[in-house]
Design a protein around this motif. Structure first.
Motif, PDB file in Angstrom:
ATOM      1  N   MET A   1      45.836 -47.767  41.389  1.00  0.00           N
ATOM      2  CA  MET A   1      44.386 -48.568  40.942  1.00  0.00           C
ATOM      3  C   MET A   1      43.430 -47.956  42.118  1.00  0.00           C
ATOM      4  O   MET A   1      43.363 -48.143  43.620  1.00  0.00           O
ATOM      5  CB  MET A   1      44.783 -50.125  41.863  1.00  0.00           C
ATOM      6  N   GLU A   2      42.150 -48.205  41.579  1.00  0.00           N
ATOM      7  CA  GLU A   2      41.598 -47.498  42.846  1.00  0.00           C
ATOM      8  C   GLU A   2      40.210 -48.668  42.982  1.00  0.00           C
ATOM      9  O   GLU A   2      39.468 -48.524  41.695  1.00  0.00           O
ATOM     10  CB  GLU A   2      40.133 -46.225  42.243  1.00  0.00           C
ATOM     11  N   LEU A   3      39.441 -49.019  44.229  1.00  0.00           N
ATOM     12  CA  LEU A   3      39.265 -50.450  43.535  1.00  0.00           C
ATOM     13  C   LEU A   3      38.070 -50.264  44.611  1.00  0.00           C
ATOM     14  O   LEU A   3      37.798 -49.322  46.045  1.00  0.00           O
ATOM     15  CB  LEU A   3      39.071 -51.456  44.747  1.00  0.00           C
ATOM     16  N   ILE A   4      36.144 -50.637  44.746  1.00  0.00           N
ATOM     17  CA  ILE A   4      35.089 -50.950  45.685  1.00  0.00           C
ATOM     18  C   ILE A   4      35.335 -51.928  45.822  1.00  0.00           C
ATOM     19  O   ILE A   4      34.591 -53.020  45.094  1.00  0.00           O
ATOM     20  CB  ILE A   4      33.932 -50.276  45.249  1.00  0.00           C
ATOM     21  N   ASP A   5      35.208 -52.876  47.301  1.00  0.00           N
ATOM     22  CA  ASP A   5      34.725 -54.220  48.158  1.00  0.00           C
ATOM     23  C   ASP A   5      33.400 -54.032  48.315  1.00  0.00           C
ATOM     24  O   ASP A   5      32.592 -53.572  48.389  1.00  0.00           O
ATOM     25  CB  ASP A   5      35.305 -54.111  48.433  1.00  0.00           C
ATOM     26  N   ARG A 223      41.420 -65.517  57.576  1.00  0.00           N
ATOM     27  CA  ARG A 223      41.397 -64.605  57.228  1.00  0.00           C
ATOM     28  C   ARG A 223      41.571 -64.096  56.293  1.00  0.00           C
ATOM     29  O   ARG A 223      42.612 -62.481  56.546  1.00  0.00           O
ATOM     30  CB  ARG A 223      41.109 -63.599  58.541  1.00  0.00           C
ATOM     31  N   ASN A 224      40.391 -63.301  54.971  1.00  0.00           N
ATOM     32  CA  ASN A 224      40.711 -63.016  54.235  1.00  0.00           C
ATOM     33  C   ASN A 224      40.107 -61.203  55.354  1.00  0.00           C
ATOM     34  O   ASN A 224      39.563 -61.279  55.710  1.00  0.00           O
ATOM     35  CB  ASN A 224      39.233 -63.192  53.719  1.00  0.00           C
ATOM     36  N   GLU A 225      40.353 -59.808  53.864  1.00  0.00           N
ATOM     37  CA  GLU A 225      40.860 -59.195  54.616  1.00  0.00           C
ATOM     38  C   GLU A 225      39.810 -58.540  53.686  1.00  0.00           C
ATOM     39  O   GLU A 225      40.617 -58.428  52.215  1.00  0.00           O
ATOM     40  CB  GLU A 225      41.589 -58.470  54.955  1.00  0.00           C
ATOM     41  N   PRO A 226      39.716 -56.826  53.403  1.00  0.00           N
ATOM     42  CA  PRO A 226      39.369 -56.492  52.182  1.00  0.00           C
ATOM     43  C   PRO A 226      41.125 -55.862  51.432  1.00  0.00           C
ATOM     44  O   PRO A 226      40.389 -55.278  50.257  1.00  0.00           O
ATOM     45  CB  PRO A 226      38.665 -54.892  52.501  1.00  0.00           C
ATOM     46  N   ARG A 227      42.237 -56.014  52.119  1.00  0.00           N
ATOM     47  CA  ARG A 227      43.551 -55.373  51.775  1.00  0.00           C
ATOM     48  C   ARG A 227      44.200 -56.580  50.472  1.00  0.00           C
ATOM     49  O   ARG A 227      44.374 -56.233  49.791  1.00  0.00           O
ATOM     50  CB  ARG A 227      43.872 -54.686  52.439  1.00  0.00           C
ATOM     51  N   PHE A 228      43.350 -57.384  50.634  1.00  0.00           N
ATOM     52  CA  PHE A 228      43.808 -58.546  49.491  1.00  0.00           C
ATOM     53  C   PHE A 228      43.091 -58.845  48.428  1.00  0.00           C
ATOM     54  O   PHE A 228      42.944 -59.395  46.957  1.00  0.00           O
ATOM     55  CB  PHE A 228      43.321 -59.884  50.069  1.00  0.00           C
ATOM     56  N   LEU A 229      42.105 -57.364  47.975  1.00  0.00           N
ATOM     57  CA  LEU A 229      40.941 -57.317  46.958  1.00  0.00           C
ATOM     58  C   LEU A 229      41.944 -57.319  45.193  1.00  0.00           C
ATOM     59  O   LEU A 229      41.416 -57.506  44.376  1.00  0.00           O
ATOM     60  CB  LEU A 229      40.169 -56.378  47.142  1.00  0.00           C
ATOM     61  N   PRO A 230      42.934 -56.706  46.264  1.00  0.00           N
ATOM     62  CA  PRO A 230      44.154 -55.920  44.791  1.00  0.00           C
ATOM     63  C   PRO A 230      44.623 -57.187  43.932  1.00  0.00           C
ATOM     64  O   PRO A 230      44.354 -57.892  42.690  1.00  0.00           O
ATOM     65  CB  PRO A 230      44.903 -55.434  45.160  1.00  0.00           C
ATOM     66  N   HIS A 231      44.527 -58.492  44.706  1.00  0.00           N
ATOM     67  CA  HIS A 231      44.900 -59.780  44.201  1.00  0.00           C
ATOM     68  C   HIS A 231      44.065 -60.808  43.777  1.00  0.00           C
ATOM     69  O   HIS A 231      44.454 -61.197  42.613  1.00  0.00           O
ATOM     70  CB  HIS A 231      45.361 -61.053  45.527  1.00  0.00           C
ATOM     71  N   ILE A 232      42.818 -60.403  44.162  1.00  0.00           N
ATOM     72  CA  ILE A 232      41.821 -60.901  43.254  1.00  0.00           C
ATOM     73  C   ILE A 232      41.683 -60.322  42.052  1.00  0.00           C
ATOM     74  O   ILE A 232      41.042 -60.674  40.985  1.00  0.00           O
ATOM     75  CB  ILE A 232      40.001 -60.985  44.421  1.00  0.00           C
ATOM     76  N   ARG A 238      44.016 -60.942  34.542  1.00  0.00           N
ATOM     77  CA  ARG A 238      44.342 -62.076  33.957  1.00  0.00           C
ATOM     78  C   ARG A 238      43.432 -63.486  33.204  1.00  0.00           C
ATOM     79  O   ARG A 238      43.537 -64.083  32.076  1.00  0.00           O
ATOM     80  CB  ARG A 238      45.550 -63.626  34.623  1.00  0.00           C
ATOM     81  N   ASP A 239      42.338 -63.485  33.814  1.00  0.00           N
ATOM     82  CA  ASP A 239      41.083 -64.618  33.556  1.00  0.00           C
ATOM     83  C   ASP A 239      40.737 -63.945  32.082  1.00  0.00           C
ATOM     84  O   ASP A 239      40.644 -64.591  31.504  1.00  0.00           O
ATOM     85  CB  ASP A 239      40.536 -64.859  34.292  1.00  0.00           C
ATOM     86  N   ARG A 240      40.849 -62.184  32.385  1.00  0.00           N
ATOM     87  CA  ARG A 240      39.930 -61.556  30.941  1.00  0.00           C
ATOM     88  C   ARG A 240      40.409 -61.172  29.856  1.00  0.00           C
ATOM     89  O   ARG A 240      40.535 -60.826  28.990  1.00  0.00           O
ATOM     90  CB  ARG A 240      39.144 -60.986  31.581  1.00  0.00           C
ATOM     91  N   GLY A 241      41.988 -61.093  29.907  1.00  0.00           N
ATOM     92  CA  GLY A 241      42.975 -60.982  29.264  1.00  0.00           C
ATOM     93  C   GLY A 241      43.174 -59.190  28.945  1.00  0.00           C
ATOM     94  O   GLY A 241      43.620 -59.491  28.012  1.00  0.00           O
ATOM     95  N   ILE A 242      42.896 -58.736  29.860  1.00  0.00           N
ATOM     96  CA  ILE A 242      43.140 -57.448  30.366  1.00  0.00           C
ATOM     97  C   ILE A 242      43.641 -56.965  31.568  1.00  0.00           C
ATOM     98  O   ILE A 242      44.903 -58.098  32.093  1.00  0.00           O
ATOM     99  CB  ILE A 242      42.135 -56.683  30.794  1.00  0.00           C
ATOM    100  N   THR A 243      44.606 -55.612  31.535  1.00  0.00           N
ATOM    101  CA  THR A 243      45.488 -55.071  32.615  1.00  0.00           C
ATOM    102  C   THR A 243      44.680 -55.329  33.719  1.00  0.00           C
ATOM    103  O   THR A 243      43.294 -54.862  34.144  1.00  0.00           O
ATOM    104  CB  THR A 243      46.368 -54.415  32.138  1.00  0.00           C
ATOM    105  N   ALA A 244      45.126 -55.268  35.120  1.00  0.00           N
ATOM    106  CA  ALA A 244      44.753 -55.140  36.488  1.00  0.00           C
ATOM    107  C   ALA A 244      44.024 -53.580  36.487  1.00  0.00           C
ATOM    108  O   ALA A 244      42.852 -53.397  36.989  1.00  0.00           O
ATOM    109  CB  ALA A 244      45.926 -55.367  37.419  1.00  0.00           C
ATOM    110  N   ASP A 245      44.924 -52.755  35.911  1.00  0.00           N
ATOM    111  CA  ASP A 245      44.374 -51.002  36.181  1.00  0.00           C
ATOM    112  C   ASP A 245      42.577 -51.070  35.082  1.00  0.00           C
ATOM    113  O   ASP A 245      41.956 -50.789  35.814  1.00  0.00           O
ATOM    114  CB  ASP A 245      45.404 -50.407  35.476  1.00  0.00           C
ATOM    115  N   GLN A 246      42.916 -52.319  33.927  1.00  0.00           N
ATOM    116  CA  GLN A 246      41.586 -52.045  33.580  1.00  0.00           C
ATOM    117  C   GLN A 246      40.545 -52.582  33.875  1.00  0.00           C
ATOM    118  O   GLN A 246      39.177 -52.110  34.335  1.00  0.00           O
ATOM    119  CB  GLN A 246      41.527 -52.277  32.082  1.00  0.00           C
ATOM    120  N   ALA A 247      40.787 -53.673  34.791  1.00  0.00           N
ATOM    121  CA  ALA A 247      40.023 -54.701  35.455  1.00  0.00           C
ATOM    122  C   ALA A 247      39.231 -54.015  36.879  1.00  0.00           C
ATOM    123  O   ALA A 247      38.309 -53.357  36.871  1.00  0.00           O
ATOM    124  CB  ALA A 247      40.198 -55.737  35.590  1.00  0.00           C
ATOM    125  N   ALA A 248      40.309 -52.536  37.116  1.00  0.00           N
ATOM    126  CA  ALA A 248      39.734 -52.371  38.861  1.00  0.00           C
ATOM    127  C   ALA A 248      39.208 -50.622  38.194  1.00  0.00           C
ATOM    128  O   ALA A 248      37.807 -50.274  39.303  1.00  0.00           O
ATOM    129  CB  ALA A 248      41.589 -51.203  39.391  1.00  0.00           C
TER     130      ALA A 248
END
Length: 266
Positions: A1-5, A223-232, A238-248
């Motif tokens: 999973m590759e993400l951009i905050d 304290r919130n941190e960028p490392r918690f972005l995968p949780h979001i 889940r709310d969009r009905g897709i996989t986390a990988d697809q959302a990422a």
């Protein structure tokens, strides 16, 4: 999973003791790039300085949040324009209107907002927007610049369905934070995020603010941190009905398109 905050306030003093560790912890969980929010005369240059320290990984915005609108003088405008000359500064803002707090008088907020939108027109850079309890005036000011702005994102969206549709009708992007995880205030977002086109939906932590309330275990310092972005992202998926990988994948592609960020090598 590759993400951009797309929105992390890494210049906040709560990160002074361990900023590098925070950045490395985010990288370790797949947050490949981050946009450091510049939201005042003091912190916008700091955001750029931080981006210069982490080339290719950190980028910056430069602007004045409506809370600080009273500081938006001619000198401030010149400073913001000078910051935008740097390639590492990828958006104008955080700018907009906040009638919830009214930390600056509303006329000063509107003037500062208009001045920064003009910078975006003049530079061709996208705008990183803030709106809270000021939708009508916000839309009226944005309409003055209709067809002149390259791209716009309403960061940290928490508003109504009507507001969301107004933004989507303008082809603006939307940033979703851990507010989604707040059962007290963010429950309405659970359904609404399904309506945001994948190519205009981006994710952000707004760290150190908006720690996701569904996070387990909770950090002791809250304290919130960028490392918690995968949780979001997992909650969003889940709310969009897709996989986390697809959302990422979708949000990362949207962020690269919006900010013009380079793909990582290999």
């Amino acid at each position: 999973m590759e993400l951009i905050d797309i929105g992390a306030n890494l210049t906040h003093d709560s990160f002074d003791r361990d900023r590098d560790a925070v950045i490395q912890a985010a990288r370790a969980v797949g947050v490949a790039q981050m946009v450091v929010t510049g939201a005042s005369r003091e912190h916008s240059p700091m955001a750029l300085e931080l981006a210069l320290q982490y080339p290719g990984m950190l980028f910056a915005t430069a602007g004045v949040h409506p809370h600080h609108a009273v500081e938006y003088t001619e000198e401030c405008d010149a400073e913001m324009r000078a910051l935008q000359a740097h390639a590492e500064v990828v958006a104008v803002g955080e700018c907009g209107l906040d009638y919830f707090r009214d930390f600056s008088p509303r006329p000063a907020q509107r003037k500062a907002f208009e001045r920064q939108l003009q910078i975006a027109v003049d530079t061709g850079k996208p705008v990183f927007l803030h709106q809270r309890d000021a939708h009508a005036d916000f839309m009226a000011i944005m309409k003055q610049f209709d067809g002149q702005l390259s791209r716009a994102v309403v960061h940290c969206f928490t508003a109504t369905r009507e507001a969301l549709y107004d933004y989507l009708d303008q082809d603006w992007y939307v940033g979703i934070t851990g507010w989604l995880c707040d059962e007290r205030r963010g429950r309405h977002l659970r359904e609404m995020v399904k309506d945001i086109p994948a190519d205009r939906l981006m994710v952000e932590t707004d760290a150190p603010y908006l720690l996701p309330r569904t996070l387990q275990p909770m950090p002791k310092d809250r304290r919130n941190e960028p490392r918690f972005l995968p949780h979001i992202v997992e909650e969003l998926a889940r709310d969009r009905g897709i996989t986390a990988d697809q959302a990422a994948t979708d949000s990362t592609r949207a962020a690269r398109t919006f900010f013009g960020l380079p793909a990582l090598p290999g």
